[in-house]
Design an enzyme around this catalytic site. Structure first.
Site, mmCIF file in Angstrom:
data_model
loop_
_atom_site.group_PDB
_atom_site.id
_atom_site.type_symbol
_atom_site.label_atom_id
_atom_site.label_comp_id
_atom_site.label_asym_id
_atom_site.label_seq_id
_atom_site.Cartn_x
_atom_site.Cartn_y
_atom_site.Cartn_z
ATOM 1 N N GLU A 87 29.512 62.227 41.441
ATOM 2 C CA GLU A 87 30.750 61.704 42.020
ATOM 3 C C GLU A 87 30.510 61.145 43.419
ATOM 4 O OE1 GLU A 87 34.101 64.438 39.757
ATOM 5 O OE2 GLU A 87 33.370 65.088 41.713
ATOM 6 N N ASP A 121 35.373 60.977 42.757
ATOM 7 C CA ASP A 121 36.167 61.584 41.696
ATOM 8 C C ASP A 121 37.332 60.686 41.312
ATOM 9 O OD1 ASP A 121 37.108 63.980 40.064
ATOM 10 O OD2 ASP A 121 38.790 63.757 41.450
#
Length: 261
Positions: free
Chosen positions: A145, A73
């Site tokens: 992610e 992320d």
């Protein structure tokens, strides 16, 4: 540390490695996924990135992809921020923030995941798999992610950034799709109006415990399309459903134009 504790820790690491190896053997062809990603990743790390917590729980508590997701992320956000800053010199802070939010949102990442067929590579628990987990937007987005995090650990920041930019390229290259990812509900409403259809209707349900609910939305545009989506909130679920509906109509139109051409 006493010898007995060392032996215990060493054996625990060996057991975890063995479990991951078994998980790797159960996964769909990792070579195919690496080809789709355009990058080589250590098989153990890539398997970890694909391992949802439901699968980990059912296989003796092996590691899952949540830590890699946390790392990915951050890498994703940085790569997108730098690209938008450099390529949009006249866009103000608010405009850049909106564009970044649209590109790193669960809705957008799930769309990216579906373009490469990521769902068929996931390692899911039996219940999650049977409930359609391979196409859940939140799971797909989290896995994207996690893969970015795995690439960063294995190949470094430059390669991970290049991967991010390749993954989001379809959103950037298609202005209509980018607009839909930015505000899918408005885009779908405008699409319905262009087809002289009634405004979209949404129905939302939820499942799971109060502290970890999953929301499921279905959107219908009479005579045009019906689609579903899910998310961690009612808003996210409706956005996911709207983007899926918009994409379905858009792709249908693209195929029709291609057949006429």
């Amino acid at each position: 540390m006493p010898n007995a504790e060392r032996r215990h820790d060493k054996q625990a690491r060996i057991d975890n490695d063995a479990r991951l190896s078994r998980a790797s053997g159960e996964s769909t062809n990792l070579d195919e996924l690496q080809e789709l990603l355009g990058v080589q990743v250590d098989p153990t790390l890539l398997t970890l990135a694909l391992t949802h917590r439901s699968y980990a729980y059912e296989h003796g508590g092996i590691p899952n992809n949540e830590r890699l997701e946390f790392l990915g992320d951050s890498i994703l956000g940085q790569a997108v921020t730098v690209k938008l800053y450099r390529e949009n010199p006249r866009t103000d802070e608010g405009g850049l923030a909106k564009r970044r939010a649209s590109l790193v949102s669960s809705v957008a990442l799930a769309e990216v995941a579906r373009t490469i067929g990521l769902g068929r590579f996931l390692l899911l628990g039996r219940g999650e798999s049977q409930s359609g987990g391979a196409d859940k937007s939140s799971i797909l987005a989290d896995t994207v992610e996690a893969i970015i995090g795995a690439v960063y650990l294995d190949a470094g920041g430059e390669v991970a950034t290049a991967l991010v930019l390749r993954l989001i390229e379809p959103l950037l290259d298609d202005p209509d799709r980018f607009g839909a990812a930015l505000d899918p509900k408005t885009s779908l409403q405008e699409l319905a109006a262009r087809h002289s259809s009634a405004p979209p209707r949404y129905e939302v349900t939820d499942s799971g415990p109060d502290h970890n609910k999953t929301f499921h939305a279905t959107v219908t545009v009479d005579g045009l399309v019906s689609a579903s989506g899910e998310g961690s909130s009612k808003k996210n679920a409706e956005m996911a459903a709207a983007l899926q509906a918009w994409s379905t109509v858009n792709e249908r139109g693209s195929r029709a134009r291609a057949s006429r051409g």
